[in-house]
Design an enzyme around this catalytic site. Structure first.
Site, mmCIF file in Angstrom:
data_model
loop_
_atom_site.group_PDB
_atom_site.id
_atom_site.type_symbol
_atom_site.label_atom_id
_atom_site.label_comp_id
_atom_site.label_asym_id
_atom_site.label_seq_id
_atom_site.Cartn_x
_atom_site.Cartn_y
_atom_site.Cartn_z
ATOM 1 N N GLY A 80 3.308 136.699 -3.663
ATOM 2 C CA GLY A 80 4.378 137.576 -3.177
ATOM 3 C C GLY A 80 5.164 136.919 -2.053
ATOM 4 N N ASP B 265 -4.302 134.064 -0.596
ATOM 5 C CA ASP B 265 -5.625 133.655 -1.093
ATOM 6 C C ASP B 265 -5.575 133.143 -2.530
ATOM 7 O OD1 ASP B 265 -5.103 136.211 -2.026
ATOM 8 O OD2 ASP B 265 -7.198 136.835 -2.000
ATOM 9 N N ASP C 192 -0.532 140.584 4.175
ATOM 10 C CA ASP C 192 -1.813 141.319 4.201
ATOM 11 C C ASP C 192 -2.761 140.847 5.306
ATOM 12 O OD1 ASP C 192 -0.743 142.394 1.877
ATOM 13 O OD2 ASP C 192 -1.963 141.139 0.549
HETATM 14 O O1 F6P Z 1 -0.116 140.280 -1.228
HETATM 15 C C1 F6P Z 1 1.095 140.782 -0.792
HETATM 16 C C2 F6P Z 1 1.430 142.063 -1.487
HETATM 17 O O2 F6P Z 1 2.636 142.554 -0.948
HETATM 18 C C3 F6P Z 1 0.337 143.130 -1.445
HETATM 19 O O3 F6P Z 1 0.303 143.778 -0.199
HETATM 20 C C4 F6P Z 1 0.732 143.987 -2.608
HETATM 21 O O4 F6P Z 1 -0.362 144.687 -3.154
HETATM 22 C C5 F6P Z 1 1.240 143.000 -3.607
HETATM 23 O O5 F6P Z 1 1.622 141.851 -2.868
HETATM 24 C C6 F6P Z 1 2.408 143.495 -4.409
HETATM 25 O O6 F6P Z 1 2.699 142.564 -5.375
HETATM 26 P P1 F6P Z 1 4.011 142.578 -6.246
HETATM 27 O O7 F6P Z 1 5.118 142.031 -5.392
HETATM 28 O O8 F6P Z 1 3.700 141.688 -7.387
HETATM 29 O O9 F6P Z 1 4.285 143.979 -6.638
#
Ligand code: F6P
Length: 364
Positions: free
Chosen positions: A11, A118, A142
């Site tokens: 992300g 991670d 996070d």
């Molecule tokens: O890891 C970062 C994060 O924003 C998390 O907090 C969240 O669950 C996830 O990515 C959301 O992912 P996406 O952008 O694929 O919806």
């Protein structure tokens, strides 16, 4: 000529561009270094034709305060999960990491800097074990990487979440309502905990502490006198009640690595109603607003420190490691150590003591 390839994976996160800029600016002080960027994480290298761009001082000028990443990102695909269409039209994923490493070598790339959370650093470690010269930079709102005090982007997300609580307080108070605000964080409650303390929320529910719905109702009721009162609840997306499961959906994106969390605020609202809570309630999901916009100064500074350190590690051929912040030093840890265990809120953490000290209820 030495070549460094930057990859931004997972992300997006405020501060990514500040890291990219710092790497390029530091590299420009050395002779014979070229910095490249792969478009959409490793997918830019894997695609035919490749999507790799030159990152020079002109390209990175003024990007330090821009959100997102100028080389884009994805949490689908990658060298170990490459989507391939089968004869029957369905999709499968394959491991093409060996092919990718050969391609990187063929392109004359000496070192890869993988800026990611991670999941991305697990990929870094796996590629390092296969012989790739790689360095990790810890990124995620996070803050769930245990090998560093802070990942960049986290403080910005906390600020955005806190400002949202500030806004909900005024409407909650005006209407005598219970507001439930869902924040991100995956399996960790750091954003929720910090925003609850900073925003003055009465209840904070986090994945690390499965909650008892009756305890939540009791705290809500204690805040109302003759129907007057209000409550702000901050809930982290990965939270679940005692004996329950996190709320979310399986992504339909081929090669998408995560279970998509989301909707726990609405689930809590319904559960509270079912359990007899009669106060007027509203739920808000803050979602990707937490990842957008300009990074706070704190995250820009941390990102600059990470970028400079990552380049200096490349210069010293110090591979297989992730940049880390251990106050007050910017140091490094092995990638193996970096992905060993997540950084989760512990019951005895200093912030938990603070939160309980100011009366925040965790539903336990
Ligand atoms: O890891 C970062 C994060 O924003 C998390 O907090 C969240 O669950 C996830 O990515 C959301 O992912 P996406 O952008 O694929 O919806």
């Amino acid at each position: 000529m030495k070549r460094l390839l930057i990859v931004t994976g997972g992300g997006d996160c405020p501060g990514l561009n500040a890291v990219i800029r710092a790497i390029v600016k530091r590299a420009s002080q050395e002779k014979d270094w070229e910095v490249l960027g792969s478009i959409e994480a490793f997918n830019g290298i894997l695609r035919e034709p490749t999507e790799i761009v030159v990152l020079d001082e002109k390209v990175v000028a003024g990007i330090h305060y821009q959100g997102g990443t100028i080389i884009q990102t994805t949490n689908s695909g990658g060298p170990f999960n490459w989507p391939v269409k089968q004869h029957d039209g369905s999709w499968t994923t394959v491991d093409i990491s060996d092919e990718m490493i050969r391609k990187i070598q063929y392109l004359g790339i000496d070192v890869v800097v993988n800026i990611g959370g991670d999941g991305s650093q697990r990929i870094s470690q796996a590629l390092y074990e296969k012989g790739l010269n790689i360095i990790g930079v810890p990124k995620t709102i996070d803050n769930d990487l245990s090998a560093t005090d802070f990942t960049f982007g986290f403080q910005t997300a906390v600020q955005i979440a806190t400002e949202a609580v500030d806004k909900l307080v005024t409407t909650a108070a005006s209407h005598n309502r219970v507001f439930i605000m869902e924040v991100m964080g995956r399996d960790s409650g750091w954003i929720a905990l910090n925003a609850a303390i900073a925003g003055g929320a009465e209840i904070c529910l986090i994945p690390e502490i499965p909650y008892d719905i009756q305890k939540v109702i009791d705290r809500i009721n204690s805040r109302f006198v003759k129907g007057r009162g209000f409550v702000n609840i901050v809930i982290a997306e990965g939270t679940h009640p005692i004996g329950g499961e996190p709320v979310g959906t399986k992504s339909e994106n081929i090669g998408y690595r995560n279970f998509r969390l989301g909707g726990v605020a609405f689930k809590l609202l319904e559960d509270l109603k079912l359990a007899g809570c009669t106060h007027e309630m509203r739920a808000t999901v803050l979602g990707h607003l937490q990842r957008g916009g300009v990074p706070l100064a704190y995250d820009r500074v941390l990102a600059a420190q990470y970028g400079v350190k990552a380049f200096e590690m490349a210069l010293n051929e110090d591979y297989g490691k992730m940049v880390s912040y251990r106050h007050p030093e910017i140091t490094s840890v092995t990638l193996k150590e970096a992905v060993q265990k997540p950084n989760l809120v512990t019951l005895d953490h200093a912030l938990m003591k603070t939160a309980r000290g100011i009366g925040i209820c965790f539903g336990d």
